[in-house]
Design an enzyme around this catalytic site. Structure first.
Site, PDB file in Angstrom:
ATOM      1  N   HIS A   1      65.523  18.374 -70.738  1.00  0.00           N
ATOM      2  CA  HIS A   1      66.138  19.499 -71.464  1.00  0.00           C
ATOM      3  C   HIS A   1      66.283  20.731 -70.573  1.00  0.00           C
ATOM      4  O   HIS A   1      65.445  21.642 -70.651  1.00  0.00           O
ATOM      5  CB  HIS A   1      65.259  19.871 -72.664  1.00  0.00           C
ATOM      6  CG  HIS A   1      65.301  18.875 -73.769  1.00  0.00           C
ATOM      7  ND1 HIS A   1      66.100  19.041 -74.883  1.00  0.00           N
ATOM      8  CD2 HIS A   1      64.661  17.701 -73.926  1.00  0.00           C
ATOM      9  CE1 HIS A   1      65.943  18.005 -75.686  1.00  0.00           C
ATOM     10  NE2 HIS A   1      65.074  17.173 -75.133  1.00  0.00           N
TER      11      HIS A   1
ATOM     12  N   CYS B   1      69.377  14.340 -73.189  1.00  0.00           N
ATOM     13  CA  CYS B   1      68.437  13.588 -74.019  1.00  0.00           C
ATOM     14  C   CYS B   1      69.184  12.799 -75.108  1.00  0.00           C
ATOM     15  O   CYS B   1      69.821  11.807 -74.801  1.00  0.00           O
ATOM     16  CB  CYS B   1      67.351  14.508 -74.546  1.00  0.00           C
ATOM     17  SG  CYS B   1      65.859  13.600 -74.937  1.00  0.00           S
TER      18      CYS B   1
ATOM     19  N   GLU C   1      68.089  23.179 -70.964  1.00  0.00           N
ATOM     20  CA  GLU C   1      68.334  24.392 -71.775  1.00  0.00           C
ATOM     21  C   GLU C   1      67.030  25.063 -72.196  1.00  0.00           C
ATOM     22  O   GLU C   1      67.038  26.169 -72.708  1.00  0.00           O
ATOM     23  CB  GLU C   1      69.194  24.037 -73.005  1.00  0.00           C
ATOM     24  CG  GLU C   1      68.498  23.317 -74.145  1.00  0.00           C
ATOM     25  CD  GLU C   1      68.194  21.839 -73.869  1.00  0.00           C
ATOM     26  OE1 GLU C   1      68.420  21.372 -72.740  1.00  0.00           O
ATOM     27  OE2 GLU C   1      67.700  21.172 -74.801  1.00  0.00           O
TER      28      GLU C   1
HETATM   29  N1  GLN Z   1      64.111  10.537 -79.222  1.00  0.00           N
HETATM   30  C1  GLN Z   1      65.412  11.081 -79.455  1.00  0.00           C
HETATM   31  C2  GLN Z   1      66.437   9.970 -79.712  1.00  0.00           C
HETATM   32  O1  GLN Z   1      66.154   8.842 -79.494  1.00  0.00           O
HETATM   33  C3  GLN Z   1      65.876  11.945 -78.308  1.00  0.00           C
HETATM   34  C4  GLN Z   1      64.938  13.116 -78.141  1.00  0.00           C
HETATM   35  C5  GLN Z   1      65.579  14.360 -77.646  1.00  0.00           C
HETATM   36  O2  GLN Z   1      66.790  14.537 -77.652  1.00  0.00           O
HETATM   37  N2  GLN Z   1      64.725  15.272 -77.258  1.00  0.00           N
HETATM   38  O3  GLN Z   1      67.524  10.223 -80.111  1.00  0.00           O
END
Ligand code: GLN
Length: 195
Positions: free
Chosen positions: A174, A83, A176
């Site tokens: 995610h 992410c 994890e």
């Molecule tokens: N929206 C976050 C970003 O742009 C990422 C979200 C996340 O890691 N769950 O950095």
């Protein structure tokens, strides 16, 4: 995995859900090590950059002078970004544009699923797996471009969500946050095979 071959895998621990990654790595058979400074990268076999807020993480990386050490680490050892970690590894970042490590030839758009659907759980079939895996998306980016050397391992709604390039791997979800260790094990395979 026996303790004799237990790999030491760092988790960047400046911000975000690094604790959950540490637990997931331990479940998958690795020894997790929290990374907050350049010295912590010594002797690691691989590194995870967790989810969180990529713009905040970027600021902290700059304050801690960690950008170059991480790039250098990525030239030698595998990195898995999830992410926000995927955003930090990408070559180009949009919405808004921001600096990144540029270790993977992908272009990402932040928060690309829009405000209405900030998080969701989807079932995905990843390459080489015979059972679906549960993918938790939280304010996730979308990978809008993949370079020639990038291999797509799973898609959601047609967009790549799990990709690899050489020794590196990124997920826009995610892994994890579920008890399923398969995605972490995929990364540990890379850690085990990259010299
Ligand atoms: N929206 C976050 C970003 O742009 C990422 C979200 C996340 O890691 N769950 O950095």
């Amino acid at each position: 995995m026996s303790s004799a071959v237990r790999k030491k895998v760092g988790v960047l621990a400046l911000q975000g859900d690094f604790e959950a990654h540490g637990k997931a790595l331990a479940r998958a058979g690795a020894e997790p090590v929290e990374v907050r400074s350049e010295g912590d990268l010594q002797d690691l076999d691989g590194l995870v950059i967790p989810g969180g807020e990529s713009s905040t993480m970027l600021k902290l990386l700059e304050i801690e002078n960690l950008m170059e050490p991480l790039r250098d680490f990525g030239r030698r050892r595998p990195i898995f970004g999830t992410c926000a970690g995927a955003i930090l590894l990408a070559a180009e970042v949009l919405n808004p544009s921001q600096a990144s490590l540029g270790l993977m030839d992908i272009g990402v758009e932040r928060n690309a699923y829009g405000r209405q659907l900030e998080s969701r759980i989807a079932q995905l079939r990843a390459e080489g797996q015979d059972q679906d895996l549960e993918a938790v998306f939280i304010r996730a980016p979308i990978i809008r471009r993949v370079g020639e050397d990038v291999k797509v391992l799973a898609r959601y709604q047609g967009d790549p969500v799990l990709v690899e390039q050489g020794r590196h791997m990124v997920a826009t979800f995610h892994p994890e946050l579920t008890t399923d260790s398969r995605v972490h094990r995929m990364f540990l395979e890379k850690v085990a095979t990259s010299g």
